[in-house]
Design a protein around this motif. Structure first.
Motif, PDB file in Angstrom:
ATOM      1  N   PRO A 156      93.419   0.649 -49.202  1.00  0.00           N
ATOM      2  CA  PRO A 156      93.105  -0.928 -48.669  1.00  0.00           C
ATOM      3  C   PRO A 156      93.418  -2.141 -48.192  1.00  0.00           C
ATOM      4  N   LYS A 157      94.620  -2.701 -48.186  1.00  0.00           N
ATOM      5  CA  LYS A 157      95.086  -3.927 -47.500  1.00  0.00           C
ATOM      6  C   LYS A 157      95.162  -3.417 -45.755  1.00  0.00           C
ATOM      7  N   HIS A 158      95.179  -2.195 -45.802  1.00  0.00           N
ATOM      8  CA  HIS A 158      95.968  -1.955 -44.219  1.00  0.00           C
ATOM      9  C   HIS A 158      94.873  -1.255 -43.560  1.00  0.00           C
ATOM     10  N   LEU A 159      92.872  -1.633 -44.202  1.00  0.00           N
ATOM     11  CA  LEU A 159      92.020  -1.473 -43.714  1.00  0.00           C
ATOM     12  C   LEU A 159      91.004  -1.885 -41.878  1.00  0.00           C
ATOM     13  N   SER A 160      91.903  -3.439 -42.541  1.00  0.00           N
ATOM     14  CA  SER A 160      91.289  -3.850 -41.454  1.00  0.00           C
ATOM     15  C   SER A 160      92.340  -3.731 -40.012  1.00  0.00           C
ATOM     16  N   GLU A 161      92.990  -3.467 -40.355  1.00  0.00           N
ATOM     17  CA  GLU A 161      94.409  -3.585 -39.845  1.00  0.00           C
ATOM     18  C   GLU A 161      94.194  -2.356 -38.685  1.00  0.00           C
ATOM     19  N   LEU A 162      93.728  -1.244 -39.141  1.00  0.00           N
ATOM     20  CA  LEU A 162      93.512   0.233 -39.032  1.00  0.00           C
ATOM     21  C   LEU A 162      92.627   0.055 -38.185  1.00  0.00           C
ATOM     22  N   ALA A 163      90.964  -0.920 -38.731  1.00  0.00           N
ATOM     23  CA  ALA A 163      89.775  -0.945 -37.769  1.00  0.00           C
ATOM     24  C   ALA A 163      90.130  -1.626 -36.702  1.00  0.00           C
ATOM     25  N   LYS A 164      91.469  -2.092 -36.350  1.00  0.00           N
ATOM     26  CA  LYS A 164      91.531  -3.549 -35.495  1.00  0.00           C
ATOM     27  C   LYS A 164      91.878  -2.094 -34.564  1.00  0.00           C
ATOM     28  N   VAL A 165      93.278  -1.385 -34.807  1.00  0.00           N
ATOM     29  CA  VAL A 165      94.290  -0.515 -34.011  1.00  0.00           C
ATOM     30  C   VAL A 165      93.059   0.493 -33.371  1.00  0.00           C
ATOM     31  N   GLU A 166      91.779   1.635 -34.586  1.00  0.00           N
ATOM     32  CA  GLU A 166      90.387   2.154 -34.294  1.00  0.00           C
ATOM     33  C   GLU A 166      90.171   2.055 -33.246  1.00  0.00           C
ATOM     34  N   ALA A 167      89.535   0.024 -33.190  1.00  0.00           N
ATOM     35  CA  ALA A 167      88.581  -0.167 -31.819  1.00  0.00           C
ATOM     36  C   ALA A 167      89.475  -0.259 -30.950  1.00  0.00           C
ATOM     37  N   ARG A 168      90.662  -0.850 -30.585  1.00  0.00           N
ATOM     38  CA  ARG A 168      90.966  -0.916 -29.188  1.00  0.00           C
ATOM     39  C   ARG A 168      91.827   0.325 -29.411  1.00  0.00           C
ATOM     40  N   VAL A 169      91.470   2.052 -29.709  1.00  0.00           N
ATOM     41  CA  VAL A 169      92.320   3.079 -28.888  1.00  0.00           C
ATOM     42  C   VAL A 169      90.843   3.588 -28.235  1.00  0.00           C
ATOM     43  N   THR A 170      89.958   2.808 -29.305  1.00  0.00           N
ATOM     44  CA  THR A 170      88.603   3.390 -28.273  1.00  0.00           C
ATOM     45  C   THR A 170      87.932   2.755 -26.992  1.00  0.00           C
ATOM     46  N   ASN A 171      88.258   1.963 -27.552  1.00  0.00           N
ATOM     47  CA  ASN A 171      88.697   0.697 -25.965  1.00  0.00           C
ATOM     48  C   ASN A 171      88.987   1.635 -24.521  1.00  0.00           C
ATOM     49  N   GLU A 172      90.388   2.033 -25.164  1.00  0.00           N
ATOM     50  CA  GLU A 172      91.377   2.881 -24.071  1.00  0.00           C
ATOM     51  C   GLU A 172      90.678   4.183 -23.909  1.00  0.00           C
ATOM     52  N   VAL A 173      90.263   5.043 -25.184  1.00  0.00           N
ATOM     53  CA  VAL A 173      90.096   6.693 -24.276  1.00  0.00           C
ATOM     54  C   VAL A 173      88.860   6.403 -23.601  1.00  0.00           C
ATOM     55  N   GLU A 174      87.666   4.997 -23.711  1.00  0.00           N
ATOM     56  CA  GLU A 174      86.682   5.008 -22.741  1.00  0.00           C
ATOM     57  C   GLU A 174      87.031   4.753 -21.403  1.00  0.00           C
ATOM     58  N   ARG A 175      88.512   3.884 -21.365  1.00  0.00           N
ATOM     59  CA  ARG A 175      88.854   3.442 -19.835  1.00  0.00           C
ATOM     60  C   ARG A 175      89.246   4.645 -19.737  1.00  0.00           C
ATOM     61  N   LEU A 176      89.541   5.376 -20.133  1.00  0.00           N
ATOM     62  CA  LEU A 176      90.409   6.661 -19.674  1.00  0.00           C
ATOM     63  C   LEU A 176      89.532   7.718 -19.085  1.00  0.00           C
ATOM     64  N   LEU A 177      88.525   8.119 -19.818  1.00  0.00           N
ATOM     65  CA  LEU A 177      87.456   8.838 -20.227  1.00  0.00           C
ATOM     66  C   LEU A 177      86.393   8.410 -19.269  1.00  0.00           C
ATOM     67  N   GLY A 178      85.846   7.221 -19.466  1.00  0.00           N
ATOM     68  CA  GLY A 178      84.959   6.960 -19.472  1.00  0.00           C
ATOM     69  C   GLY A 178      83.504   6.917 -20.169  1.00  0.00           C
ATOM     70  N   VAL A 179      82.480   6.681 -20.179  1.00  0.00           N
ATOM     71  CA  VAL A 179      81.683   6.884 -21.133  1.00  0.00           C
ATOM     72  C   VAL A 179      80.050   7.277 -20.619  1.00  0.00           C
ATOM     73  N   PRO A 180      79.243   7.927 -21.104  1.00  0.00           N
ATOM     74  CA  PRO A 180      77.930   8.696 -20.935  1.00  0.00           C
ATOM     75  C   PRO A 180      77.582   8.097 -20.623  1.00  0.00           C
TER      76      PRO A 180
END
Length: 100
Positions: free
Chosen positions: A76-100
């Motif tokens: 649980p102590k790492h969940l907020s950091e994981l959520a931030k990383v997940e959001a940044r990864v999602t942004n990068e994937v959207e940049r690379l592949l685009g969004v529908p």
């Protein structure tokens, strides 16, 4: 970053015993490895137009979904950091592949 190098680094994150995503699957969140994954994604450039390597696309699009599934495994102590990383990864994937 050349596509072949990007694919090698993505494969390692997914499959090496010490890879960020393998460790995450075991419930081990490593902020340094998360940062390295984000840096690698930021350096990636898939080019304009042309066809993409199917394997690279599969390694990329699954990242955010996989990361969201690991929330229950991570301390649980790492969940907020994981959520931030997940959001940044999602942004990068959207940049690379685009969004529908």
């Amino acid at each position: 970053m050349r596509m072949s190098q990007a694919q090698v680094e993505l494969e390692a994150a997914w499959s090496d015993e010490d890879g960020f995503l393998v460790q995450l699957r075991m419930g081990n969140f490593d902020s340094a490895k998360a940062g390295a994954l984000l840096t690698m994604l930021k350096r990636m450039d898939l080019g304009e137009g042309g066809p993409l390597e199917r394997r690279v696309v599969s390694l990329l699009w699954y990242l955010p979904l996989f990361m969201s599934w690991q929330h229950e495994r991570v301390e649980p102590k790492h969940l907020s950091e994981l959520a931030k990383v997940e959001a940044r990864v999602t942004n990068e994937v959207e940049r690379l592949l685009g969004v529908p």
